[in-house]
Design a protein around this motif. Structure first.
Motif, short mmCIF file in Angstrom:
data_model
loop_
_atom_site.label_atom_id
_atom_site.label_comp_id
_atom_site.label_asym_id
_atom_site.label_seq_id
_atom_site.Cartn_x
_atom_site.Cartn_y
_atom_site.Cartn_z
N CYS A 84 0.82 -1.21 0.00
CA CYS A 84 0.00 0.00 0.00
C CYS A 84 0.85 1.26 0.00
O CYS A 84 0.31 2.37 -0.15
CB CYS A 84 -0.93 0.00 1.22
SG CYS A 84 -2.36 -1.07 1.01
N GLN A 85 2.16 1.13 0.18
CA GLN A 85 3.02 2.31 0.15
C GLN A 85 2.93 2.98 -1.23
O GLN A 85 2.84 2.30 -2.25
CB GLN A 85 4.47 1.92 0.43
CG GLN A 85 4.74 1.40 1.82
CD GLN A 85 6.22 1.11 2.05
OE1 GLN A 85 7.07 1.43 1.22
NE2 GLN A 85 6.51 0.48 3.18
N PRO A 86 2.95 4.30 -1.29
CA PRO A 86 2.84 5.00 -2.57
C PRO A 86 3.89 4.56 -3.59
O PRO A 86 3.58 4.44 -4.79
CB PRO A 86 3.03 6.48 -2.19
CG PRO A 86 2.57 6.55 -0.77
CD PRO A 86 2.97 5.25 -0.14
N ALA A 87 5.11 4.30 -3.14
CA ALA A 87 6.17 3.91 -4.07
C ALA A 87 5.96 2.51 -4.65
O ALA A 87 6.64 2.13 -5.59
CB ALA A 87 7.53 3.98 -3.38
N ALA A 144 3.13 1.53 -5.99
CA ALA A 144 1.95 1.59 -6.85
C ALA A 144 2.10 0.71 -8.09
O ALA A 144 1.15 0.05 -8.52
CB ALA A 144 1.67 3.03 -7.26
N ARG A 149 1.28 -3.07 -7.49
CA ARG A 149 -0.08 -3.54 -7.20
C ARG A 149 -0.80 -3.92 -8.50
O ARG A 149 -0.80 -3.19 -9.48
CB ARG A 149 -0.87 -2.45 -6.47
CG ARG A 149 -0.29 -2.13 -5.11
CD ARG A 149 -1.23 -1.26 -4.28
NE ARG A 149 -1.32 0.10 -4.77
CZ ARG A 149 -0.52 1.09 -4.39
NH1 ARG A 149 0.46 0.87 -3.52
NH2 ARG A 149 -0.69 2.32 -4.87
N HIS A 160 11.32 -0.06 3.24
CA HIS A 160 10.39 0.67 2.38
C HIS A 160 10.62 0.32 0.92
O HIS A 160 11.66 -0.24 0.56
CB HIS A 160 10.55 2.18 2.57
CG HIS A 160 11.94 2.67 2.25
ND1 HIS A 160 12.97 2.65 3.16
CD2 HIS A 160 12.47 3.19 1.11
CE1 HIS A 160 14.07 3.13 2.62
NE2 HIS A 160 13.79 3.46 1.37
#
Length: 201
Positions: free
Chosen positions: A27-30, A32, A35, A105
């Motif tokens: 779910c981390q923006p980086a 994306a 997914r 991360h």
């Protein structure tokens, strides 16, 4: 130049694989681009991450903080061989802990493509030289810079090489192969006026 493929510790690889199976991590923006990916997500290009801190620091003082893996879409195995840029969707970083390694991360952005390009450069260099080098990732936060570090088993001012990643600091040419001592001296000279200005203010 012979490229010595770095071997990440098993705990580092396990941490990355666990993150790729974690909905919370993805779910981390980086993350994306990871997914909804078609096919497996696989860690590749393992690079030990070293950080060089403080003014006038020497390469020998760079400390290892963990490992970074480029995450590829498709059927491949963990490897340090350069791959097509389009296959790389993100990077996963793990940090060293008392118990081994822990996922930190995901990252995205221009450093991904630049890292792949620098790895290709390194492998091309390996075809024309008999010297041995191991690729590492060097972070230089004081200079807002990062580089692929080609580490020689017998380090010295003329044996280690640095390939600055893009975007590079002003005055430094990204993807030019520099002797480590030369690049660090350039960065230090550029940083001195800024430190003097900060001291005056």
């Amino acid at each position: 130049m012979t490229m010595q493929t770095p071997q990440p510790p098993p705990s580092a690889l396990r941490a990355v694989l666990a993150a790729l199976d974690s909905e919370a991590a993805l779910c981390q923006p980086a993350a994306a681009a990871l997914r909804g990916a078609v096919g497996p997500l696989l860690p590749s290009h393992p690079l030990a991450v070293h950080i060089l801190e403080g003014p006038g620091s020497q390469l020998a003082t760079a400390r290892r903080t963990g490992w970074r893996f480029l995450i590829k879409r498709g059927s491949a195995t963990v490897s340090a061989e350069p791959a097509a840029t389009a296959e790389v969707a993100a990077a996963a970083e793990v940090v060293e802990t008392a118990d081994g390694h822990s996922f930190s991360h995901f990252t995205a952005g221009p450093y991904l493509d630049s890292t792949v390009r620098a790895l290709r450069q390194a492998w091309q260099l390996a075809q024309s030289s008999r010297s041995r080098h191991q690729p590492r990732l060097l972070s230089m936060p004081e200079h807002y810079a990062a580089a692929l570090w080609l580490h020689h088993p017998e380090p010295g001012p003329a044996t280690d090489l640095l390939i600055p990643l893009a975007p590079a600091p002003c005055g430094v040419t990204a993807h030019r192969v520099y002797p480590a001592a030369e690049l660090l001296a350039m960065l230090e000279r550029a940083a001195v006026p800024a430190r003097l200005t900060a001291g005056i203010s």
